[in-house]
Design an enzyme around this catalytic site. Sequence first.
Site, PDB file in Angstrom:
ATOM      1  N   GLU A 237     -10.129  -1.522   3.543  1.00  0.00           N
ATOM      2  CA  GLU A 237      -9.115  -2.375   4.170  1.00  0.00           C
ATOM      3  C   GLU A 237      -8.948  -3.569   3.255  1.00  0.00           C
ATOM      4  O   GLU A 237      -9.841  -4.414   3.159  1.00  0.00           O
ATOM      5  CB  GLU A 237      -9.544  -2.786   5.579  1.00  0.00           C
ATOM      6  N   CYS A 271      -5.894 -10.890   7.314  1.00  0.00           N
ATOM      7  CA  CYS A 271      -5.307  -9.860   6.456  1.00  0.00           C
ATOM      8  C   CYS A 271      -3.916  -9.443   6.931  1.00  0.00           C
ATOM      9  O   CYS A 271      -2.997  -9.295   6.127  1.00  0.00           O
ATOM     10  CB  CYS A 271      -6.214  -8.629   6.412  1.00  0.00           C
TER      11      CYS A 271
END
Length: 464
Positions: A237, A271
């Site tokens: 990720e 993020c």
Amino acid sequence: MSNVGSAAGGYRVENPATGEVVEKFDNATDAQIEETLDAARKGFLSWREKTVEDRAAIVNKVAAKFGERKEELAKIIAEEMGKPVAEGIEEAEFCEAIFNYYADNGPKFAADEPIESMSGGKAFIQRRPVGALLGIMPWNFPYYQVARFAAPNLVLGNTIILKHAEICPRSSAVIADIMKDAGIPDGVYNNVYATHEQIETIIADDRVEGVSLTGSERAGSAVAATAGKNLKKAVLELGGSDPYIVLDTDNMEEAVDTAWGTRLYNTGQVCNANKRMIVMDDIYDDFVSGLTKRAQDWTKGTPAEAGDGKYSPLSSRGAAENLRKQLDRAVEQGANLVGGELATDGSAYVSPAVLTGITSDMDAYREELFGPVATVYKVSSDDEALKLANDTRFGLGGAVFSKDEERAAKLAQRLDVGMSNVNTPGGEGAEIPFGGTKRSGFGRELGPYGMDEFVNKRMYYVAD
């Protein structure tokens, strides 16, 4: 359970509100890494023999510990990486929900899946654990990032070696303490203060079956290369530059509040934050004006004070200086900036900012700005909004807002992302899968698919 002891700069607690190094921690020795690898393998051989229900019962106790200690946990990360205390409490509560989710649903997710056989026998897919896994976790959500990796794998029967960010040694240690207090056996969850060289050693070791990393593109590329060379499964990720398309609104204040609150959460260090706000031209000026007012009105606060109207520091002075360099470069290349002032006292404060006038030939068009910066683009059609939204190497999440849900959905369905949302900044919950596409990485965490990554999907066939 090991809690052994960084890399350049070393593992340390460095208060970003003051710049003071509060405590330093020793790196793990090579001997400690070897002990951890051996413990994780031995732990797996016994942990996998427990029933999934027995493992789930222990993981339920892990969840309860996060809830019981949430205020303590929030104070630790406030000093480590500047997280507003109220958000730190929310993070601990979310971890409680994640561990409970997998404890409650894991036995169902891991159940044998019957396959219709055309040859007369009985066929099943069985989900079996694979072994010890390495988790490399970032500083922006010190507990949550660990929970979404560890919870499903512990229930499934894998064991964990956890290498946290160098600025999160206390939070990583307290997670290991919680695991032990909840009854996780020795060797099943292992906290290591490993160096970058030792990470390569761990990934390459035959006792480790996979690696999960949340971090930068650069880190993801390096870890993926090492994993690939050693034929190990990886889940990554990585960065994001999520589009946040506002087509229209009948409540400008609410629209701006939602966009601003989303962007400033965790001081902009998320993020899948709304890093590119794409706004239709007929509401653009009012939207930018609203963001600018909020940027100018917000004042500096400690993590304990941070919240509505007050902002917290970034995670480190280095992160703050890097963000300011990106903003300076954007201005030099022709963008317009309001705010974004870097503290002059050595702390990690950067004032909230609004950045406009970015064109495709500027660095800021391609970069991820990890901090309290609202970047806004003006468009004049839905097609232009979609083209801009997809013009990025990232593909984590995205959102589309409109009074006309069908209109918003039409665009949201065409976003090149791993998570697409209509009239909300993002679907969130232990049951909602998280992950991206393109250079935002691969693999999924959370939800049913979070237990489907590091698993041996064994075919089991019984002849008639």
